[in-house]
Design a protein around this motif. Structure first.
Motif, mmCIF file in Angstrom:
data_model
loop_
_atom_site.group_PDB
_atom_site.id
_atom_site.type_symbol
_atom_site.label_atom_id
_atom_site.label_comp_id
_atom_site.label_asym_id
_atom_site.label_seq_id
_atom_site.Cartn_x
_atom_site.Cartn_y
_atom_site.Cartn_z
ATOM 1 N N LYS A 1 -0.768 8.265 -8.603
ATOM 2 C CA LYS A 1 -1.490 7.016 -8.335
ATOM 3 C C LYS A 1 -1.291 6.019 -9.475
ATOM 4 O O LYS A 1 -1.050 4.835 -9.239
ATOM 5 C CB LYS A 1 -2.976 7.298 -8.117
ATOM 6 N N PHE A 2 -1.359 6.506 -10.709
ATOM 7 C CA PHE A 2 -1.132 5.656 -11.870
ATOM 8 C C PHE A 2 0.281 5.073 -11.834
ATOM 9 O O PHE A 2 0.479 3.877 -12.043
ATOM 10 C CB PHE A 2 -1.352 6.461 -13.161
ATOM 11 N N TRP A 3 1.262 5.923 -11.557
ATOM 12 C CA TRP A 3 2.651 5.482 -11.538
ATOM 13 C C TRP A 3 2.873 4.463 -10.412
ATOM 14 O O TRP A 3 3.601 3.488 -10.584
ATOM 15 C CB TRP A 3 3.589 6.671 -11.399
ATOM 16 N N GLY A 4 2.236 4.684 -9.267
ATOM 17 C CA GLY A 4 2.340 3.730 -8.163
ATOM 18 C C GLY A 4 1.829 2.356 -8.555
ATOM 19 O O GLY A 4 2.464 1.333 -8.269
ATOM 20 N N LYS A 5 0.705 2.320 -9.224
ATOM 21 C CA LYS A 5 0.151 1.045 -9.693
ATOM 22 C C LYS A 5 1.075 0.393 -10.718
ATOM 23 O O LYS A 5 1.250 -0.823 -10.720
ATOM 24 C CB LYS A 5 -1.240 1.250 -10.303
ATOM 25 N N ARG A 6 1.692 1.215 -11.578
ATOM 26 C CA ARG A 6 2.619 0.681 -12.580
ATOM 27 C C ARG A 6 3.863 0.068 -11.933
ATOM 28 O O ARG A 6 4.486 -0.810 -12.522
ATOM 29 C CB ARG A 6 3.059 1.785 -13.555
ATOM 30 N N GLN A 7 4.213 0.527 -10.742
ATOM 31 C CA GLN A 7 5.380 -0.014 -10.037
ATOM 32 C C GLN A 7 5.041 -1.298 -9.284
ATOM 33 O O GLN A 7 5.909 -1.936 -8.717
ATOM 34 C CB GLN A 7 5.955 1.019 -9.065
ATOM 35 N N ALA B 1 2.250 -1.453 -6.942
ATOM 36 C CA ALA B 1 1.476 -1.229 -5.717
ATOM 37 C C ALA B 1 0.082 -1.828 -5.850
ATOM 38 O O ALA B 1 -0.531 -1.789 -6.909
ATOM 39 C CB ALA B 1 1.370 0.264 -5.419
ATOM 40 N N ASP B 2 -0.399 -2.383 -4.748
ATOM 41 C CA ASP B 2 -1.728 -2.991 -4.731
ATOM 42 C C ASP B 2 -2.810 -1.981 -4.348
ATOM 43 O O ASP B 2 -3.980 -2.189 -4.629
ATOM 44 C CB ASP B 2 -1.730 -4.167 -3.751
ATOM 45 N N ALA B 3 -2.401 -0.902 -3.681
ATOM 46 C CA ALA B 3 -3.343 0.154 -3.288
ATOM 47 C C ALA B 3 -2.559 1.447 -3.086
ATOM 48 O O ALA B 3 -1.331 1.434 -2.940
ATOM 49 C CB ALA B 3 -4.078 -0.232 -2.008
ATOM 50 N N TYR B 4 -3.287 2.565 -3.066
ATOM 51 C CA TYR B 4 -2.667 3.879 -2.922
ATOM 52 C C TYR B 4 -3.565 4.718 -2.017
ATOM 53 O O TYR B 4 -4.748 4.894 -2.325
ATOM 54 C CB TYR B 4 -2.534 4.535 -4.292
ATOM 55 N N ILE B 5 -3.011 5.191 -0.912
ATOM 56 C CA ILE B 5 -3.752 6.037 0.023
ATOM 57 C C ILE B 5 -3.021 7.367 0.125
ATOM 58 O O ILE B 5 -1.793 7.399 0.228
ATOM 59 C CB ILE B 5 -3.827 5.395 1.425
ATOM 60 N N THR B 6 -3.776 8.473 0.110
ATOM 61 C CA THR B 6 -3.141 9.779 0.234
ATOM 62 C C THR B 6 -3.170 10.262 1.687
ATOM 63 O O THR B 6 -4.050 9.899 2.462
ATOM 64 C CB THR B 6 -3.826 10.820 -0.671
ATOM 65 N N LYS B 7 -2.161 11.063 2.003
ATOM 66 C CA LYS B 7 -2.068 11.687 3.324
ATOM 67 C C LYS B 7 -2.684 13.075 3.226
ATOM 68 O O LYS B 7 -2.570 13.705 2.180
ATOM 69 C CB LYS B 7 -0.604 11.817 3.762
ATOM 70 N N ILE C 1 0.871 -1.175 0.000
ATOM 71 C CA ILE C 1 0.000 0.000 0.000
ATOM 72 C C ILE C 1 0.904 1.221 0.000
ATOM 73 O O ILE C 1 1.633 1.453 0.966
ATOM 74 C CB ILE C 1 -0.912 0.026 1.243
ATOM 75 N N LEU C 2 0.900 1.979 -1.096
ATOM 76 C CA LEU C 2 1.633 3.235 -1.118
ATOM 77 C C LEU C 2 0.814 4.270 -0.361
ATOM 78 O O LEU C 2 -0.411 4.329 -0.511
ATOM 79 C CB LEU C 2 1.896 3.701 -2.550
ATOM 80 N N CYS C 3 1.501 5.059 0.442
ATOM 81 C CA CYS C 3 0.831 6.033 1.297
ATOM 82 C C CYS C 3 1.633 7.326 1.218
ATOM 83 O O CYS C 3 2.769 7.375 1.700
ATOM 84 C CB CYS C 3 0.798 5.468 2.717
#
Length: 119
Positions: free
Chosen positions: A90-96, A98-104, A79-81
């Motif tokens: 978010k797109f780039w995180g998924k391309r790397q 990541a299974d999920a992306y949460i913003t702070k 989970i990228l946070c």
């Protein structure tokens, strides 16, 4: 309930995320850099990894990509946070990988919903 590795260079963010996990009964290990995280992963494999993007040394994107390329860690949900909140981040995180992306700042309900998918 499970175990999580929280990787964030901010002690405040590590504390918040660790607290959220512990309230769900998740055991937490922390790291302040990608290098420290890789060292800890050589000793034990958690059920989920919560990874900041902006880290000293190597970025969370790089760490995510490396973990998804290794047989030992590729099946661990990541989970990228991050404060990086654009659609491209978010797109780039998924391309790397990541299974999920949460913003702070992290919304506890959203966090709970996402982490329960993986543990």
């Amino acid at each position: 309930m499970g175990s999580a590795l929280v990787i964030d260079d901010s002690s405040t963010e590590r504390s918040i995320i660790s607290d959220f996990c512990q309230k769900l009964g998740i055991n937490v290990t922390t790291a302040i850099s990608g290098e420290e995280a890789l060292e800890k992963l050589s000793q034990a494999v958690p059920d989920v990894i919560i990874l900041d993007i902006v880290l000293p040394g190597r970025s969370g994107f790089e760490i995510c990509r490396e973990l998804k390329d290794k047989d030992r860690t590729k099946s661990i949900p990541i989970i990228l946070c991050s404060t990086k909140a654009t659609d491209m981040d978010k797109f780039w995180g998924k391309r790397q990988g990541a299974d999920a992306y949460i913003t702070k700042p992290i919304d506890q309900e959203e966090f709970n919903t996402v982490i329960k998918q993986f543990i």
